[in-house]
Design a protein around this motif. Structure first.
Motif, mmCIF file in Angstrom:
data_model
loop_
_atom_site.group_PDB
_atom_site.id
_atom_site.type_symbol
_atom_site.label_atom_id
_atom_site.label_comp_id
_atom_site.label_asym_id
_atom_site.label_seq_id
_atom_site.Cartn_x
_atom_site.Cartn_y
_atom_site.Cartn_z
ATOM 1 N N ARG A 244 0.457 3.481 9.488
ATOM 2 C CA ARG A 244 1.189 3.187 8.352
ATOM 3 C C ARG A 244 2.494 3.961 7.791
ATOM 4 O O ARG A 244 3.446 3.315 7.225
ATOM 5 C CB ARG A 244 0.060 3.808 7.052
ATOM 6 C CG ARG A 244 0.171 2.957 5.801
ATOM 7 C CD ARG A 244 -0.651 3.595 4.676
ATOM 8 N NE ARG A 244 -0.319 3.022 3.477
ATOM 9 C CZ ARG A 244 -0.547 1.824 3.067
ATOM 10 N NH1 ARG A 244 -1.432 1.112 3.761
ATOM 11 N NH2 ARG A 244 -0.224 1.343 1.853
ATOM 12 N N GLN B 185 6.783 -2.522 -1.272
ATOM 13 C CA GLN B 185 5.352 -2.481 -1.523
ATOM 14 C C GLN B 185 4.684 -3.624 -1.018
ATOM 15 O O GLN B 185 3.624 -3.623 -0.291
ATOM 16 C CB GLN B 185 5.148 -2.065 -2.981
ATOM 17 C CG GLN B 185 5.667 -0.751 -3.333
ATOM 18 C CD GLN B 185 5.234 0.342 -2.478
ATOM 19 O OE1 GLN B 185 4.070 0.495 -2.025
ATOM 20 N NE2 GLN B 185 6.261 1.368 -2.026
ATOM 21 N N ALA C 1 1.929 -3.986 2.078
ATOM 22 C CA ALA C 1 0.475 -4.488 1.691
ATOM 23 C C ALA C 1 0.191 -5.805 2.757
ATOM 24 O O ALA C 1 -1.017 -5.810 3.361
ATOM 25 C CB ALA C 1 0.305 -4.919 0.333
ATOM 26 N N LYS D 47 -0.226 -14.202 1.110
ATOM 27 C CA LYS D 47 -1.374 -13.367 1.523
ATOM 28 C C LYS D 47 -2.563 -14.607 1.725
ATOM 29 O O LYS D 47 -3.427 -14.058 2.652
ATOM 30 C CB LYS D 47 -2.017 -12.792 0.239
ATOM 31 C CG LYS D 47 -1.403 -11.361 -0.010
ATOM 32 C CD LYS D 47 -2.087 -10.850 -1.329
ATOM 33 C CE LYS D 47 -1.320 -9.572 -1.689
ATOM 34 N NZ LYS D 47 -1.477 -8.940 -2.988
#
Lengths: 260, 488
Positions: free
Chosen positions: B255, B305, B309, B362
């Motif tokens: 990460r 961000q 994700a 997504k």
């Protein structure tokens, strides 16, 4: 002591006091049916959050009821259909003002994926409305609440279609309607609405054109038939004046041969 | 003008993939040691020795060939990073960059603060750096060989001290001058060991002995002649890499490097005022194998961000086949970001459209292909041929705001379509499908596709006994009844 149990329920928001009626507001978006607007406390559909539509089966007019509002909302953002039981027809939707290409159809196979997709769509802020069906009869209260909160966060309208049997269960949705078919109409019962009285029943008449009735197929003005009785067919209107309760029509393959 | 030169004396070593800590390492070029790390220096290995001598001094010495390409890459990345401090960055010789700072001073208030930020950044990356300030780029470059402390050049008010600068230049040994070796030897033989002594001589005398080159050099260093420097331009493609000493074993450890790579990409995109379309990732495993994959993005603006994700969501589905020793990120395709809406009133609309690509990314990542579709309006006659399609990139604009659809036509069409159509049973003159169905009106003839397989259908609206309105058709070519939809 009995009050103690009652207070616990009130604290947990499992009970709602009927006498706490707030003055009617006008925050809602018109449903397109003035009769329904007057019964809804907000003066129309809520802008955000969950709305539950309970019905025994699909095809009784539930989309017809929602389409005027959906057509308006589809101009603000995409409309997402999560796991609908049938295919929404793009041609029909376009006819009623819903831009066909702004519809997103999502059909995940598993319940967990369905919940995930619905929540993501609601929370994203990209969708003006999300219509959802789930493959299970009843969802846990926690899941329903999550969806409602996600809809509020993403400023999205969540339309949750659920079976009639769960009408007696609690639900965090601020507005719950029960739909039932009626002769040439749709019966609506308001099960719950936040800040307003519940229990009203009303009947909305559906488009008369759908119920036009005509003569039995034996008398249909087919080419074969017309050849025999040319004069009569001109006088007989194709569509009857309107509306009487349906007469049983017997489709017989014999009369159809002329049509093909 | 105020110039800062950043010199990386350890660049040939720093650019190489790291070795396990404590290993003596020497960088070899043409059989000669050009750089040795502290452990190797402990054994007596030093630049200039031959490869064999160095091996003799330290049997455990790890000799690694110099990699100019990696050094250039690293220098480019540093120049890219330095771009945020100054609009004028240029690459000087192989191991240094020069920045013009006079215009950035107001932002950072004074030189001390600016300088400290620079040095701190290099210290965090554990890179040895030499730096110097001067009023000409050449002087800064020359002084940086000595790495003078800041306080010798800058006064307490954070301004460049001209007198100190002159003194520092005067003390500069002539061997740092970019001159041919024989010229430098002749200067030293004449006793001119420092720049100050050279400058003290008459220029004409110097010119007759050493030619124009030295004269020009001195003029540039003192600011008497112009010294134009080419601006550094960011590369057309983005490429960056991270190495790990002893392999990372799980997603959570990845990460941090991924966030760092995306941070670099974000700075790069901001610099070039572009957005990217895809991320090419590569994992290098300790056993030498690699794994590559491409991640598609449809963002209209780069939000670290949100991308982070997405990347983690994607990575969770991948199984690491072993310890990871390196991760790299490349990006080749860039587009100009869309312009913001001109009217304030469409803000909600704009927000929704901006959020849509992220949502689609997504959904596509997590769902199976075909589980997320968008309708393609097509001209067709058969109702079921209003095809739906997967969501390719080009349709995205379609799904975003477009002129509102206007209600068209008066054809009675059901909102729900069954796919495929369900056969109806005919019994004693009545139609059945989970109950009796009564015809209400019809037929509407649809005769189509005579060029392929002809379809002739008569459509009827019918009422089911439970109150639903159905849409039925009778196939006229092979007589049979089908239920095709509901007027929901």
């Amino acid at each position: 002591m009995s009050n103690h149990a009652l207070n616990t329920l009130l604290d947990k928001r499992h009970l709602w006091r009927g006498r706490h009626v707030l003055p009617p507001s006008t925050e809602g978006v018109s449903t397109g049916f003035s009769e329904l607007d007057t019964h809804l406390h907000l003066g129309g559909w809520p802008v955000v959050g969950s709305t539950e539509i309970l019905s025994q089966q699909l095809g009784i007019g539930e989309l017809w009821l929602l389409l005027p509002a959906l057509a308006q909302r589809s101009q603000e953002g995409a409309v997402v259909w999560v796991n609908p039981p049938c295919l929404p027809s793009p041609q029909a939707l376009a006819q009623q003002g819903l831009a066909a290409h702004r519809q997103l159809l999502i059909r995940p196979s598993q319940l967990s994926e369905q919940l995930w997709a619905a929540e993501e769509c609601l929370r994203s802020g990209a969708c003006s409305a999300v219509l959802s069906w789930f493959t299970t009869q009843s969802l846990p209260d926690k899941q329903l609440r999550r969806l409602h909160l996600a809809a509020q966060e993403g400023r999205s309208w969540h339309l949750h279609f659920r079976p009639e049997q769960i009408a007696q269960q609690v639900s965090p949705a601020p507005l719950r309607l029960q739909l039932r078919p009626a002769p040439q109409a749709l019966d609506i019962e308001i099960l719950k609405q936040r800040g307003g009285p519940a229990g009203q029943r009303l009947t909305l008449r559906r488009h008369a054109e759908l119920y036009y009735q005509q003569r039995p197929p034996a008398q249909w003005p087919t080419a074969h038939h017309r050849a025999k009785t040319t004069r009569d067919t001109r006088r007989l209107p194709l569509l009857a004046p309107l509306p009487s309760y349906p007469v049983t029509i017997t489709p017989s393959s014999k009369s159809q041969t002329g049509a093909s | 003008m105020l110039w800062l030169c950043i010199r990386l004396p350890q660049l040939p070593l720093a650019a190489l993939p790291p070795s396990p800590p404590g290993t003596p390492v020497a960088v070899i070029e043409q059989n000669l040691v050009i750089l040795a790390n502290a452990e190797a220096a402990h054994y007596g290995v030093s630049p200039g020795q031959s490869f064999q001598t160095a091996q003799g001094l330290c049997a455990l010495l790890e000799c690694r060939p110099r990699q100019i390409a990696l050094e250039q890459q690293m220098l480019h990345n540093i120049a890219l990073w330095a771009y945020r401090f100054s609009g004028h960055v240029s690459l000087s010789s192989n191991q240094a960059i020069v920045l013009e700072l006079s215009r950035s001073l107001r932002l950072f208030r004074d030189l001390n603060r600016l300088y400290r930020r620079f040095i701190r950044a290099f210290r965090q990356r554990q890179l040895q750096v030499w730096a110097a300030l001067a009023d000409t780029p050449l002087a800064a470059e020359l002084l940086s060989y000595q790495n003078p402390p800041l306080k010798t050049l800058v006064n307490a008010q954070g301004e460049l001290n001209e007198a100190a600068l002159k003194a520092a230049l005067a003390h500069l040994p002539v061997r740092y001058l970019p001159l041919p070796e024989e010229d430098k030897e002749r200067l030293e033989e004449m006793g001119l060991h420092t720049l100050g002594k050279v400058l003290a001589l008459p220029r004409t005398a110097l010119e007759t002995r050493f030619g124009k080159a030295l004269e020009e050099l001195l003029a540039k260093a003192l600011g008497e002649a112009p010294d134009p420097r080419a601006h550094f331009r960011p590369a057309e493609h983005f490429s960056s890499r991270r190495y790990f000493d002893s392999g990372l074993n799980n997603h959570r450890q990845l990460r941090f490097p991924i966030a760092a790579l995306l941070g670099e990409l974000q700075a790069y995109l901001r610099l070039r005022q572009r957005v990217n379309r895809d991320l090419d990732w590569q994992l290098d495993y300790l056993d030498g194998s690699r794994e590559q994959w491409r991640q598609h993005l449809s963002h209209s603006h780069f939000d670290k961000q949100a991308v982070m994700a997405l990347v983690m969501l994607d990575l969770e589905r991948r199984q690491l086949s072993g310890p990871v020793c390196g991760i790299s990120l490349h990006s080749r395709h860039f587009v100009s970001p869309p312009t913001a809406p001109s009217t304030l009133f469409s803000k909600l609309q704009h927000d929704r459209d901006a959020a849509l690509p992220q949502l689609l990314d997504k959904l596509q990542l997590r769902l199976e292909p075909g589980q997320c579709v968008q309708y393609l309006p097509t001209d067709t006659y058969l109702p079921e041929q209003f095809r739906h399609d997967h969501l390719p990139d080009r349709l995205l604009s379609n799904l975003q705001s477009s002129p509102a659809a206007t209600p068209t036509g008066k054809l009675l069409r059901p909102n729900w379509l069954l796919e495929p159509a369900v056969p109806l049973y005919e019994r004693e003159g009545e139609l059945f499908w989970r109950g009796t169905v009564h015809l209400l009106q019809g037929p509407e003839r649809i005769d189509s596709q005579w060029w392929q397989q002809r379809q002739v259908r008569d459509y009827y609206i019918a009422l089911h006994e439970d109150g639903r309105l159905c849409w039925l058709y009778r196939d006229c070519l092979q007589p049979a009844w089908y239920l095709h939809g509901f007027f929901g």
